[in-house]
Design an enzyme around this catalytic site. Sequence first.
Site, PDB file in Angstrom:
ATOM      1  N   ALA A 222       0.846  -1.194   0.000  1.00  0.00           N
ATOM      2  CA  ALA A 222       0.000   0.000   0.000  1.00  0.00           C
ATOM      3  C   ALA A 222       0.881   1.244   0.000  1.00  0.00           C
ATOM      4  CB  ALA A 222      -0.899   0.005   1.229  1.00  0.00           C
TER       5      ALA A 222
ATOM      6  N   GLU B  73      -1.946 -12.251  -3.581  1.00  0.00           N
ATOM      7  CA  GLU B  73      -3.303 -12.125  -4.091  1.00  0.00           C
ATOM      8  C   GLU B  73      -3.540 -10.666  -4.408  1.00  0.00           C
ATOM      9  OE1 GLU B  73      -5.045 -13.490  -0.564  1.00  0.00           O
ATOM     10  OE2 GLU B  73      -4.978 -15.600  -1.129  1.00  0.00           O
TER      11      GLU B  73
ATOM     12  N   ASN C 273      -7.503  -4.394 -10.112  1.00  0.00           N
ATOM     13  CA  ASN C 273      -6.400  -3.503  -9.757  1.00  0.00           C
ATOM     14  C   ASN C 273      -5.294  -3.629 -10.806  1.00  0.00           C
ATOM     15  OD1 ASN C 273      -4.383  -1.988  -8.596  1.00  0.00           O
ATOM     16  ND2 ASN C 273      -4.684  -2.811  -6.533  1.00  0.00           N
TER      17      ASN C 273
ATOM     18  N   TYR D  82       3.217  -6.265 -10.308  1.00  0.00           N
ATOM     19  CA  TYR D  82       3.596  -7.632  -9.933  1.00  0.00           C
ATOM     20  C   TYR D  82       4.126  -8.408 -11.134  1.00  0.00           C
ATOM     21  CZ  TYR D  82       0.969  -6.429  -5.720  1.00  0.00           C
ATOM     22  OH  TYR D  82       0.499  -5.827  -4.585  1.00  0.00           O
TER      23      TYR D  82
END
Length: 159
Positions: free
Chosen positions: A78, A111, A116, A123
């Site tokens: 985050a 996950e 998103n 990733y």
Amino acid sequence: MTTPVRDGVLLRRLLPEDAGAAANVERACFSVPWSERVYHATLLLPYSYYYGAFRENELVGTAGLQIIAGEGEISNVAVLPNERRRGIAGSLIRLALSEARELGVSDFTLEVREGNTAALSLYESFGFQIEGRRRNYYTNPTEDALIMWRRSGREVCND
């Protein structure tokens, strides 16, 4: 140990006393954030490695790593909205992967919300690939989770 990144951002392991600040970052980023209590308990676990990005002693981003059965699970990535698109999330993930490799971990999972796209792209840049799905895993709003893996032997130039 503190690692400078750029633009005055420093990276370091989160400590139990950082739990409140980490929960504040979660509230700013997620519809179902972890509480300070949950963060504090997690930071005390011997297999948990959580990292923070600090600007002028203010926590602006987090990323977690838990090492279970020899595999790493990335979580709680985050970054405060006004700090995004500056490479902070990538720097945190790079640090987590590097420290995990020093501990002998070569396979990683995570996950991510299906919608998103920014996180998916990030990733994928680290060699994670979609290998599964958890239907309706996320709430507020309800959304599938994509299960991504980065397995040993994958060529990655980002880390």
